[in-house]
Design a protein around this motif. Sequence first.
Motif, PDB file in Angstrom:
ATOM      1  N   PRO A  34      29.183 -32.365 102.518  1.00 56.96           N
ATOM      2  CA  PRO A  34      27.761 -32.596 102.807  1.00 56.96           C
ATOM      3  C   PRO A  34      26.875 -31.356 102.572  1.00 56.96           C
ATOM      4  CG  PRO A  34      29.101 -33.565 104.529  1.00 56.96           C
ATOM      5  CD  PRO A  34      30.026 -32.795 103.632  1.00 56.96           C
ATOM      6  N   ALA A  35      27.310 -30.198 103.037  1.00 61.73           N
ATOM      7  CA  ALA A  35      26.503 -28.985 102.864  1.00 61.73           C
ATOM      8  C   ALA A  35      26.383 -28.624 101.383  1.00 61.73           C
ATOM      9  CB  ALA A  35      27.107 -27.830 103.644  1.00 61.73           C
ATOM     10  N   ALA A  36      27.491 -28.715 100.666  1.00 59.07           N
ATOM     11  CA  ALA A  36      27.479 -28.395  99.233  1.00 59.07           C
ATOM     12  C   ALA A  36      26.629 -29.403  98.474  1.00 59.07           C
ATOM     13  CB  ALA A  36      28.894 -28.377  98.680  1.00 59.07           C
ATOM     14  N   MET A  37      26.681 -30.657  98.896  1.00 54.52           N
ATOM     15  CA  MET A  37      25.872 -31.676  98.224  1.00 54.52           C
ATOM     16  C   MET A  37      24.380 -31.424  98.455  1.00 54.52           C
ATOM     17  SD  MET A  37      28.173 -35.074  98.864  1.00 54.52           S
ATOM     18  CE  MET A  37      27.088 -36.159  97.952  1.00 54.52           C
ATOM     19  N   GLY A  38      24.033 -30.979  99.672  1.00 55.86           N
ATOM     20  CA  GLY A  38      22.629 -30.627  99.943  1.00 55.86           C
ATOM     21  C   GLY A  38      22.163 -29.482  99.066  1.00 55.86           C
ATOM     22  N   MET A  39      23.014 -28.472  98.928  1.00 51.36           N
ATOM     23  CA  MET A  39      22.663 -27.346  98.048  1.00 51.36           C
ATOM     24  C   MET A  39      22.615 -27.812  96.598  1.00 51.36           C
ATOM     25  SD  MET A  39      24.587 -24.069  99.857  1.00 51.36           S
ATOM     26  CE  MET A  39      25.899 -24.146  98.729  1.00 51.36           C
ATOM     27  N   GLY A  40      23.467 -28.754  96.231  1.00 49.96           N
ATOM     28  CA  GLY A  40      23.468 -29.284  94.871  1.00 49.96           C
ATOM     29  C   GLY A  40      22.172 -30.012  94.548  1.00 49.96           C
ATOM     30  N   VAL A  41      21.653 -30.771  95.520  1.00 48.98           N
ATOM     31  CA  VAL A  41      20.380 -31.464  95.310  1.00 48.98           C
ATOM     32  C   VAL A  41      19.272 -30.446  95.084  1.00 48.98           C
ATOM     33  CG1 VAL A  41      18.625 -32.886  96.447  1.00 48.98           C
ATOM     34  CG2 VAL A  41      21.028 -33.558  96.557  1.00 48.98           C
ATOM     35  N   VAL A  42      19.235 -29.412  95.912  1.00 49.73           N
ATOM     36  CA  VAL A  42      18.212 -28.370  95.758  1.00 49.73           C
ATOM     37  C   VAL A  42      18.382 -27.659  94.415  1.00 49.73           C
ATOM     38  CG1 VAL A  42      17.387 -26.161  96.670  1.00 49.73           C
ATOM     39  CG2 VAL A  42      17.875 -28.051  98.229  1.00 49.73           C
ATOM     40  N   ALA A  43      19.611 -27.343  94.066  1.00 48.12           N
ATOM     41  CA  ALA A  43      19.874 -26.652  92.798  1.00 48.12           C
ATOM     42  C   ALA A  43      19.532 -27.536  91.604  1.00 48.12           C
ATOM     43  CB  ALA A  43      21.329 -26.211  92.723  1.00 48.12           C
ATOM     44  N   PHE A  44      19.532 -28.839  91.790  1.00 46.60           N
ATOM     45  CA  PHE A  44      19.167 -29.750  90.708  1.00 46.60           C
ATOM     46  C   PHE A  44      17.657 -29.962  90.644  1.00 46.60           C
ATOM     47  CE2 PHE A  44      18.897 -33.847  88.513  1.00 46.60           C
ATOM     48  CZ  PHE A  44      19.687 -33.564  87.415  1.00 46.60           C
ATOM     49  N   VAL A  45      16.986 -29.956  91.802  1.00 44.23           N
ATOM     50  CA  VAL A  45      15.534 -30.202  91.847  1.00 44.23           C
ATOM     51  C   VAL A  45      14.741 -28.965  91.408  1.00 44.23           C
ATOM     52  CG1 VAL A  45      13.604 -30.665  93.430  1.00 44.23           C
ATOM     53  CG2 VAL A  45      15.690 -32.041  93.557  1.00 44.23           C
ATOM     54  N   LEU A  46      15.182 -27.783  91.782  1.00 45.76           N
ATOM     55  CA  LEU A  46      14.431 -26.561  91.441  1.00 45.76           C
ATOM     56  C   LEU A  46      14.192 -26.392  89.937  1.00 45.76           C
ATOM     57  CD1 LEU A  46      15.693 -23.911  94.007  1.00 45.76           C
ATOM     58  CD2 LEU A  46      13.448 -24.992  93.871  1.00 45.76           C
ATOM     59  N   PRO A  47      15.176 -26.616  89.073  1.00 42.36           N
ATOM     60  CA  PRO A  47      14.895 -26.514  87.637  1.00 42.36           C
ATOM     61  C   PRO A  47      13.867 -27.553  87.164  1.00 42.36           C
ATOM     62  CG  PRO A  47      17.242 -26.392  88.000  1.00 42.36           C
ATOM     63  CD  PRO A  47      16.616 -26.743  89.308  1.00 42.36           C
ATOM     64  N   CYS A  48      13.853 -28.707  87.793  1.00 45.35           N
ATOM     65  CA  CYS A  48      12.853 -29.727  87.421  1.00 45.35           C
ATOM     66  C   CYS A  48      11.450 -29.245  87.755  1.00 45.35           C
ATOM     67  CB  CYS A  48      13.146 -31.046  88.135  1.00 45.35           C
ATOM     68  SG  CYS A  48      14.710 -31.793  87.643  1.00 45.35           S
ATOM     69  N   VAL A  49      11.293 -28.652  88.934  1.00 42.12           N
ATOM     70  CA  VAL A  49       9.992 -28.105  89.330  1.00 42.12           C
ATOM     71  C   VAL A  49       9.613 -26.946  88.402  1.00 42.12           C
ATOM     72  CG1 VAL A  49       8.741 -26.909  91.184  1.00 42.12           C
ATOM     73  CG2 VAL A  49      10.235 -28.846  91.724  1.00 42.12           C
ATOM     74  N   GLY A  50      10.571 -26.079  88.113  1.00 42.33           N
ATOM     75  CA  GLY A  50      10.306 -24.957  87.207  1.00 42.33           C
ATOM     76  C   GLY A  50       9.917 -25.420  85.818  1.00 42.33           C
ATOM     77  N   ALA A  51      10.595 -26.459  85.319  1.00 39.45           N
ATOM     78  CA  ALA A  51      10.262 -26.992  83.993  1.00 39.45           C
ATOM     79  C   ALA A  51       8.865 -27.578  83.985  1.00 39.45           C
ATOM     80  CB  ALA A  51      11.278 -28.049  83.580  1.00 39.45           C
ATOM     81  N   TRP A  52       8.469 -28.219  85.077  1.00 45.89           N
ATOM     82  CA  TRP A  52       7.108 -28.771  85.182  1.00 45.89           C
ATOM     83  C   TRP A  52       6.075 -27.639  85.099  1.00 45.89           C
ATOM     84  CZ3 TRP A  52       3.161 -28.225  88.788  1.00 45.89           C
ATOM     85  CH2 TRP A  52       2.109 -29.134  88.679  1.00 45.89           C
ATOM     86  N   PHE A  53       6.291 -26.559  85.855  1.00 44.10           N
ATOM     87  CA  PHE A  53       5.367 -25.419  85.805  1.00 44.10           C
ATOM     88  C   PHE A  53       5.337 -24.794  84.416  1.00 44.10           C
ATOM     89  CE2 PHE A  53       5.517 -25.315  90.485  1.00 44.10           C
ATOM     90  CZ  PHE A  53       4.163 -25.176  90.743  1.00 44.10           C
ATOM     91  N   LEU A  54       6.499 -24.637  83.798  1.00 47.61           N
ATOM     92  CA  LEU A  54       6.561 -24.067  82.452  1.00 47.61           C
ATOM     93  C   LEU A  54       5.780 -24.929  81.470  1.00 47.61           C
ATOM     94  CD1 LEU A  54       7.680 -21.927  80.519  1.00 47.61           C
ATOM     95  CD2 LEU A  54       9.715 -23.377  80.260  1.00 47.61           C
ATOM     96  N   TRP A  55       5.942 -26.253  81.556  1.00 47.25           N
ATOM     97  CA  TRP A  55       5.226 -27.168  80.669  1.00 47.25           C
ATOM     98  C   TRP A  55       3.717 -27.048  80.863  1.00 47.25           C
ATOM     99  CZ3 TRP A  55       4.754 -29.643  76.456  1.00 47.25           C
ATOM    100  CH2 TRP A  55       3.798 -30.629  76.313  1.00 47.25           C
ATOM    101  N   HIS A  56       3.245 -27.035  82.101  1.00 48.81           N
ATOM    102  CA  HIS A  56       1.807 -26.954  82.344  1.00 48.81           C
ATOM    103  C   HIS A  56       1.227 -25.613  81.901  1.00 48.81           C
ATOM    104  CE1 HIS A  56       0.633 -30.719  84.217  1.00 48.81           C
ATOM    105  NE2 HIS A  56       1.897 -30.796  84.579  1.00 48.81           N
ATOM    106  N   ASN A  57       1.949 -24.529  82.113  1.00 53.92           N
ATOM    107  CA  ASN A  57       1.464 -23.224  81.663  1.00 53.92           C
ATOM    108  C   ASN A  57       1.439 -23.133  80.143  1.00 53.92           C
ATOM    109  OD1 ASN A  57       0.768 -21.835  84.029  1.00 53.92           O
ATOM    110  ND2 ASN A  57       2.917 -21.528  84.491  1.00 53.92           N
ATOM    111  N   THR A  58       2.447 -23.689  79.496  1.00 43.79           N
ATOM    112  CA  THR A  58       2.482 -23.682  78.028  1.00 43.79           C
ATOM    113  C   THR A  58       1.340 -24.510  77.469  1.00 43.79           C
ATOM    114  OG1 THR A  58       4.867 -23.384  78.055  1.00 43.79           O
ATOM    115  CG2 THR A  58       3.910 -24.198  76.018  1.00 43.79           C
ATOM    116  N   ARG A  59       1.109 -25.682  78.060  1.00 44.18           N
ATOM    117  CA  ARG A  59       0.015 -26.546  77.600  1.00 44.18           C
ATOM    118  C   ARG A  59      -1.343 -25.867  77.814  1.00 44.18           C
ATOM    119  NH1 ARG A  59      -0.605 -32.121  80.496  1.00 44.18           N
ATOM    120  NH2 ARG A  59      -1.757 -30.769  81.875  1.00 44.18           N
ATOM    121  N   PHE A  60      -1.508 -25.191  78.953  1.00 44.42           N
ATOM    122  CA  PHE A  60      -2.757 -24.472  79.238  1.00 44.42           C
ATOM    123  C   PHE A  60      -2.991 -23.376  78.200  1.00 44.42           C
ATOM    124  CE2 PHE A  60      -4.810 -20.789  81.207  1.00 44.42           C
ATOM    125  CZ  PHE A  60      -6.040 -21.330  81.540  1.00 44.42           C
TER     126      PHE A  60
END
Length: 153
Positions: A34-60
């Motif tokens: 359970p603890a590792a799975m929680g960290m796995g979800v966070v480790a999977f979501v953070l790159p998605c958020v980072g990619a969103w920011f990268l896309w918006h900054n590149t488009r800007f």
Amino acid sequence: MGGKITYAFLAVSLVAVFAVVAMQGVLLLRTGEPAAMGMGVVAFVLPCVGAWFLWHNTRFARNAGRLARELEAEGGLPQDGPARTAGGRVDKASADEVFARRKEETEAAPEDWRCWFRLAVAYHDARDTPRARKAMQRAIALHDGGPVRETAA
């Protein structure tokens, strides 16, 4: 051109880091703990958020560059920039003087994207990056005919 190459290199490096972190997130999810799975979800979501920011900054940056090229072709880029020190930094008093002129120009023509572009440059020279970004976003929206957020000049 050097700035574009550096940006591309850093963006590609960042995407590679996102991929590694996401893969580690998947591995953590597969452990069944359970603890590792929680960290796995966070480790999977953070790159998605980072990619969103990268896309918006590149488009800007791409849109701001497009407006700069168009304004340059029209001969409308600011020619009366602030004075610089011997080291190349913008003189604060001179930047404030140029900013005052740009603000008056923008208040006189609030629907002209060119005025907002020049105001964004003046904000940048005055070292007010958040307002420079908002003014540039407004210039892009006015140019493209998109929704315009209220921004004080």
